[in-house]
Design a protein around this motif. Structure first.
Motif, PDB file in Angstrom:
ATOM      1  N   ALA A 390      -9.040  -5.324  -4.995  1.00  0.00           N
ATOM      2  CA  ALA A 390     -10.468  -5.379  -5.329  1.00  0.00           C
ATOM      3  C   ALA A 390     -10.679  -5.727  -6.798  1.00  0.00           C
ATOM      4  N   GLY A 391      -9.856  -5.189  -7.674  1.00  0.00           N
ATOM      5  CA  GLY A 391      -9.981  -5.504  -9.093  1.00  0.00           C
ATOM      6  C   GLY A 391      -9.596  -6.934  -9.405  1.00  0.00           C
ATOM      7  N   ARG A 392      -8.569  -7.424  -8.708  1.00  0.00           N
ATOM      8  CA  ARG A 392      -8.082  -8.781  -8.964  1.00  0.00           C
ATOM      9  C   ARG A 392      -9.172  -9.821  -8.720  1.00  0.00           C
ATOM     10  N   GLU A 393     -10.015  -9.598  -7.740  1.00  0.00           N
ATOM     11  CA  GLU A 393     -11.066 -10.561  -7.454  1.00  0.00           C
ATOM     12  C   GLU A 393     -12.007 -10.753  -8.644  1.00  0.00           C
ATOM     13  N   PHE A 394     -12.125  -9.704  -9.458  1.00  0.00           N
ATOM     14  CA  PHE A 394     -13.042  -9.771 -10.601  1.00  0.00           C
ATOM     15  C   PHE A 394     -12.305  -9.938 -11.922  1.00  0.00           C
ATOM     16  N   GLY A 395     -11.094 -10.442 -11.835  1.00  0.00           N
ATOM     17  CA  GLY A 395     -10.351 -10.749 -13.046  1.00  0.00           C
ATOM     18  C   GLY A 395      -9.678  -9.563 -13.689  1.00  0.00           C
ATOM     19  N   ILE A 396      -9.621  -8.429 -13.000  1.00  0.00           N
ATOM     20  CA  ILE A 396      -8.952  -7.241 -13.538  1.00  0.00           C
ATOM     21  C   ILE A 396      -7.559  -7.179 -12.936  1.00  0.00           C
ATOM     22  N   GLU A 397      -6.573  -7.541 -13.699  1.00  0.00           N
ATOM     23  CA  GLU A 397      -5.197  -7.545 -13.216  1.00  0.00           C
ATOM     24  C   GLU A 397      -4.540  -6.208 -13.530  1.00  0.00           C
ATOM     25  N   VAL A 398      -4.087  -5.543 -12.507  1.00  0.00           N
ATOM     26  CA  VAL A 398      -3.386  -4.272 -12.658  1.00  0.00           C
ATOM     27  C   VAL A 398      -2.032  -4.438 -11.984  1.00  0.00           C
ATOM     28  N   SER A 399      -0.962  -4.140 -12.705  1.00  0.00           N
ATOM     29  CA  SER A 399       0.385  -4.383 -12.188  1.00  0.00           C
ATOM     30  C   SER A 399       0.739  -3.366 -11.104  1.00  0.00           C
ATOM     31  N   ASP A 400       1.793  -3.680 -10.347  1.00  0.00           N
ATOM     32  CA  ASP A 400       2.266  -2.746  -9.329  1.00  0.00           C
ATOM     33  C   ASP A 400       2.682  -1.417  -9.952  1.00  0.00           C
ATOM     34  N   ASP A 401       3.332  -1.473 -11.107  1.00  0.00           N
ATOM     35  CA  ASP A 401       3.744  -0.233 -11.759  1.00  0.00           C
ATOM     36  C   ASP A 401       2.526   0.599 -12.153  1.00  0.00           C
ATOM     37  N   GLU A 402       1.459  -0.058 -12.574  1.00  0.00           N
ATOM     38  CA  GLU A 402       0.256   0.678 -12.986  1.00  0.00           C
ATOM     39  C   GLU A 402      -0.453   1.308 -11.799  1.00  0.00           C
ATOM     40  N   ILE A 403      -0.520   0.611 -10.662  1.00  0.00           N
ATOM     41  CA  ILE A 403      -1.176   1.246  -9.521  1.00  0.00           C
ATOM     42  C   ILE A 403      -0.295   2.337  -8.919  1.00  0.00           C
ATOM     43  N   LEU A 404       1.024   2.202  -9.094  1.00  0.00           N
ATOM     44  CA  LEU A 404       1.903   3.309  -8.713  1.00  0.00           C
ATOM     45  C   LEU A 404       1.579   4.544  -9.544  1.00  0.00           C
ATOM     46  N   GLN A 405       1.239   4.326 -10.815  1.00  0.00           N
ATOM     47  CA  GLN A 405       0.863   5.450 -11.681  1.00  0.00           C
ATOM     48  C   GLN A 405      -0.390   6.160 -11.174  1.00  0.00           C
ATOM     49  N   TRP A 406      -1.270   5.433 -10.487  1.00  0.00           N
ATOM     50  CA  TRP A 406      -2.489   6.057  -9.964  1.00  0.00           C
ATOM     51  C   TRP A 406      -2.179   7.166  -8.958  1.00  0.00           C
ATOM     52  N   ILE A 407      -1.020   7.124  -8.320  1.00  0.00           N
ATOM     53  CA  ILE A 407      -0.681   8.125  -7.301  1.00  0.00           C
ATOM     54  C   ILE A 407       0.564   8.937  -7.680  1.00  0.00           C
ATOM     55  N   THR A 408       1.031   8.792  -8.928  1.00  0.00           N
ATOM     56  CA  THR A 408       2.207   9.557  -9.371  1.00  0.00           C
ATOM     57  C   THR A 408       1.983  10.109 -10.785  1.00  0.00           C
ATOM     58  N   ARG A 409       2.148   9.263 -11.784  1.00  0.00           N
ATOM     59  CA  ARG A 409       2.067   9.709 -13.182  1.00  0.00           C
ATOM     60  C   ARG A 409       0.688  10.248 -13.552  1.00  0.00           C
TER      61      ARG A 409
END
Length: 903
Positions: A390-409
């Protein structure tokens, strides 16, 4: 007199001796110094865990490691020793003695998932009145209750969460109260007491709630009944706690003066109050504050309240409008725990957008993805991936490692346990998950899960902790048919490139050619580099041969073309906001209502329509609800036009064996109604005279006659095996009387146990793969591979969300693929199979002569990273804009001319 004195003397001696008997007994400090009690921590009695020194040393090697700390190791190793991550490295592992080696080629290691908002254990499965222990809804403020005192360690949802890679949960009271009580952070591991599950040294939290819930629960009691009443309630309690704390501080000062001077009587202690003790700890920063809140304005008010009384809000939970105040949340270091696309179930949740977490993340805030559900906790990895898309469509690039942080770190930070878990790092607790493929693939499943270095789940050896409730009932292992081996189309794993967005213009209408696409026909075929010619809204040719040269064309190279999805049972269009009665036009009420028409309450201009279309849904069957016989649904296309109302197709009758007082009564009333319909038809000219003797009015009986003649399919909701078998027998009874009832079962959690009988009776089954949980006492023998088992027995399987959020349909199909339903069968289960079963002969497949309900995807349509790039209904390009996108654009920062533009 001489006898009395010795007795008194003996009693006095005894009283002098008795204290000496307790000389070696340890005294509680409060008996020595009564004033000290106010400064003692509440008893959180520790329970010793396993001796980590006895745990086997484990080496996972040749594995991809996603650390959630900013680094991904393409191929490396993780050594687990004495309950901790002893070593992490790249390349070959060093030689280690006495170690259990696990081969990780093609697999991925991540930290254990942390769910920051869970009610598992306090609202345990199966759902029953006896299990409603999450809300102490006796007063609007109950800070003296603790969630852990309601927690049931035998909740069947626990081991299913563990099998999904979840190693830590933050359990909160519900949100009925302004202050619901203390929260607890737990390790997901088998135990007989909550104390044995308590995460070591995790700080306690407190659950607060603003907005609709408290005022709805207490509005007809003693209040609060308004939002301003909510805030007044908070202020009263915090003011009282402030003064309570001050009374103890004054007492302490008085004691200091008395201890120094010794003058006068000892100062008396204030009366202890457990509720105010909790709030005092909040004011002192000893308890972390978690606030259930949706709207941006209310989050701002709560931040102001916290500033007034000097405490810090650790996190807003749900926080669907966090994107509107993301800069303030980031500046004040307030985390959010939110969903990817759960919204609209009440008015305060109506402005939720899928890009909420990415927008906060881009602003420097601490975003986490939570479940608030025993279902959603099982695929938090995919929820994070959806938000990333959803973010990518609006030019917000979030890496796989960063979205992993959303559910771990990130949840580890918000819960105050980041020094122990949340990343793959040496010295941290070994809460580790080994995935069978990239964790953000829709088909990924944990293969092994370690909690504190102990392997508690192993899919290969079928190791899993089973709650006592399911012993002797759940006797078939994991209910997992193994790994899906069929080749997957399109993108595959998430790091594969997604095709860039196509320009919104020109929009091809009526007659056009789609070239060079990978075509999933919906009937089991996959055609590569194929062209589709559409003429006047109908598929004219596959291969493009014969198309006039002047027809407009679109290059779909590398993209996937599918039929439009068909959602077989949903309240979409008739239900606006679940918790608002004014928007509930699908509910027929109690009893039997065969003549009730869902179409009468359906709105083709619903704001939910284009949101469902954006996920590939082009046709829905509007489902009524309520009672034993809910009424008639109908197939409608999502063209958002008057024509959808004017051309409904495939009427369907819906009923439920759970709609009556009990099963015996329900089946009695069903049989009675159909018998009356048969009798009514036989009366001919005398119908009017017998009407008063029948159970239903003529319009209802005439509707049932359509079911009896096989012209109106009957969708019957059941779950228990006995209900499935009774339904099969009832169909046979009707057939023996000359009535060819077209029976379809819905839900049918235990239908796999009667798969052979269902196939012989030619009864299709509608399933929702993500809900294969023991949700009620009727669903104790459900299993995740239900769709696969039914399909293997030649039962027609239809996949449905059975929800107003019909856009989740592709996620349900992917869930079935993850549990071994062949990919082509999953696609068919949301396209050609429902079309065939419900008589929608003009759609559901990419075939010559079919209506051009077509969806063009950027990659594999079942993967969360893939997005719809074009969608046609009957050859009309529907566009992809909707209210959620407009909200996102309204709150996006201004972008430069060269930045990517959302479609």
């Amino acid at each position: 007199m001489q006898r009395t004195l010795p007795r008194k003397f003996s009693l006095l001696c005894l009283l002098m001796i008795l204290p000496a008997c307790n000389l070696n007994k340890k005294k509680h400090p409060a008996t020595e110094k009564p004033d000290l009690w106010s400064r003692l921590a509440e008893p959180l009695y520790p329970v010793p865990g396993p001796d980590v020194q006895t745990l086997p040393r484990i080496l996972i090697e040749h594995v991809r490691i996603m650390t959630a700390a900013g680094k991904t190791i393409p191929e490396g190793y993780v050594l687990i020793e004495a309950g901790q991550i002893a070593k992490v490295g790249e390349g070959e592992a060093p030689e280690v003695k006495d170690v259990l080696k696990i081969e990780g080629r093609g697999k991925v290691v991540t930290p254990g998932i942390i769910d920051m908002h869970s009610h598992i254990g306090v609202y345990p499965l199966p759902g029953a009145k006896a299990h409603q222990d999450g809300n102490e809804a006796t007063a609007p403020t109950t800070p003296d209750v603790w969630a852990e005192h309601s927690f049931w360690p035998q909740d069947p949802a626990l081991w299913r969460a563990l099998a999904s890679g979840v190693t830590t949960i933050h359990v909160l009271p519900g949100s009925a109260n302004l202050i619901g009580g203390r929260t607890v952070t737990l390790h997901v591991k088998p135990a007989t007491s909550v104390a044995a599950m308590r995460f070591p040294e995790a700080p306690q939290g407190i659950k607060m709630a603003c907005g609709e819930n408290p005022k709805r629960v207490y509005g007809e009691k003693n209040g609060p009944s308004t939002r301003m009443g909510n805030i007044a309630g908070f202020r009263r309690l915090f003011q009282e706690a402030w003064e309570y704390r001050q009374s103890w501080l004054n007492h302490d000062h008085a004691m200091e003066r008395w201890n120094k001077s010794g003058d006068g009587e000892r100062p008396g202690s204030p009366k202890r109050d457990h509720a105010l003790d909790t709030i005092t700890k909040v004011l002192n920063g000893e308890i972390l504050v978690h606030v259930h809140c949706y709207r941006a304005d209310e989050m701002s008010i709560m931040l102001d309240l916290a500033r007034t009384y000097g405490f810090h809000i650790q996190a807003f939970h749900h926080a669907l409008e966090a994107y509107k105040i993301r800069d303030r949340l980031a500046a004040e270091k307030v985390a959010i725990a939110t969903w990817a696309d759960w919204w609209g179930f009440k008015l305060e949740a109506f402005d939720g957008i899928p890009a909420n977490a990415p927008m906060l993340h881009a602003a420097g805030g601490l975003a986490t993805i939570h479940s608030d559900s025993e279902d959603e906790i099982r695929y938090l990895n995919l929820e994070a991936a959806k938000a990333q898309t959803a973010g990518r469509e609006f030019g917000i690039e979030v890496s796989d490692d960063e979205i992993l942080q959303w559910i771990t770190r990130n949840p580890a930070i918000a819960l105050g346990i980041e020094s122990k878990v949340g990343t793959i790092a040496e010295g941290k607790m070994a809460d580790v998950v080994l995935w069978d493929r990239h964790p953000f693939s829709a088909y990924a499943k944990p293969e092994k899960v370690f909690v504190g270095g102990e392997m508690l789940f192993d899919r290969i050896t079928q190791l899993f902790p089973l709650g006592d409730l399911e012993r002797g009932v759940h006797d078939y292992g994991l209910g997992d048919r193994g790994n899906q081996k069929d080749a997957l189309p399109g993108t595959g794993v998430p790091e594969s490139p997604i095709r860039p967005a196509l320009p919104a213009e020109p929009r091809l209408q009526d007659s056009f050619v789609i070239e060079h696409a990978t075509v999933e026909t919906g009937t089991g075929q996959r055609l590569t580099d194929t062209s589709i010619w559409v003429e006047k809204g109908i598929i004219q040719a596959i291969g493009g041969a014969g198309a006039p040269k002047d027809r407009p064309r679109i290059d779909a190279q590398g993209r996937v073309l599918t039929p439009g999805w068909i959602e077989s049972q949903t309240q979409l269009g008739a239900l606006v906001v679940e918790l608002e009665e004014a928007g509930q036009d699908h509910d027929a009420g109690d009893g039997l209502n065969p003549a009730f028409h869902a179409l009468d309450g359906w709105d083709p201009f619903s704001m939910r329509m284009p949101i469902a279309r954006e996920q590939g849904v082009t046709t829905i069957i509007a489902k009524p609800s309520g009672g034993i016989i809910s009424g008639q649904g109908v197939a409608l296309d999502l063209s958002t036009s008057r024509s959808a109302l004017q051309t409904p197709a495939a009427p369907v009758m819906f009923a439920s064996v759970l709609g009556g007082k009990n099963r015996g009564q329900t089946w009695l009333k069903l049989r009675e109604a159909f018998e009356d319909a048969r009798f009514y038809k036989q009366q001919g000219a005398t119908k009017t005279a017998v009407t008063q003797q029948l159970s239903l009015r003529p319009m209802h009986l005439e509707a049932l006659q359509e079911v009896m003649q096989g012209r109106l399919p009957l969708v019957l909701s059941v779950h228990r095996l006995s209900d499935v078998l009774t339904a099969i027998q009832w169909k046979k009874e009707m057939a023996s009387k000359g009535f060819p009832v077209q029976l379809i079962l819905s839900g049918a959690g235990e239908a796999w146990l009667a798969a052979r009988e269902l196939a012989e009776a030619k009864i299709p089954v509608i399933v929702t793969p993500s809900r294969q949980m023991p949700r009620t006492l009727d669903q104790l023998r459900v299993r995740d591979d239900q769709a696969t088992l039914l399909m293997q027995a030649s039962v027609d399987v239809i996949i449905s969300t059975d929800d107003v959020r019909a856009g989740r349909l592709r996620q349900e199909a992917a869930r079935a693929v993850a549990f071994s339903l062949p990919y082509a069968s999953a696609v068919a289960a949301i396209s050609s199979v429902p079309a065939r079963v419900f008589g929608l002969n003009d759609r559901g497949a990419i075939e010559v002569g079919k209506r051009a309900d077509l969806v063009l995807w950027s990659g594999d349509p079942l993967e969360p990273q893939s997005a719809v790039q074009k969608l046609w209904i009957a050859g009309q390009d529907m566009g992809l804009n909707h209210r959620q996108k407009e909200l996102t654009r309204a709150y996006l920062p201004k972008v430069s001319a060269g930045a990517p533009q959302p479609k």
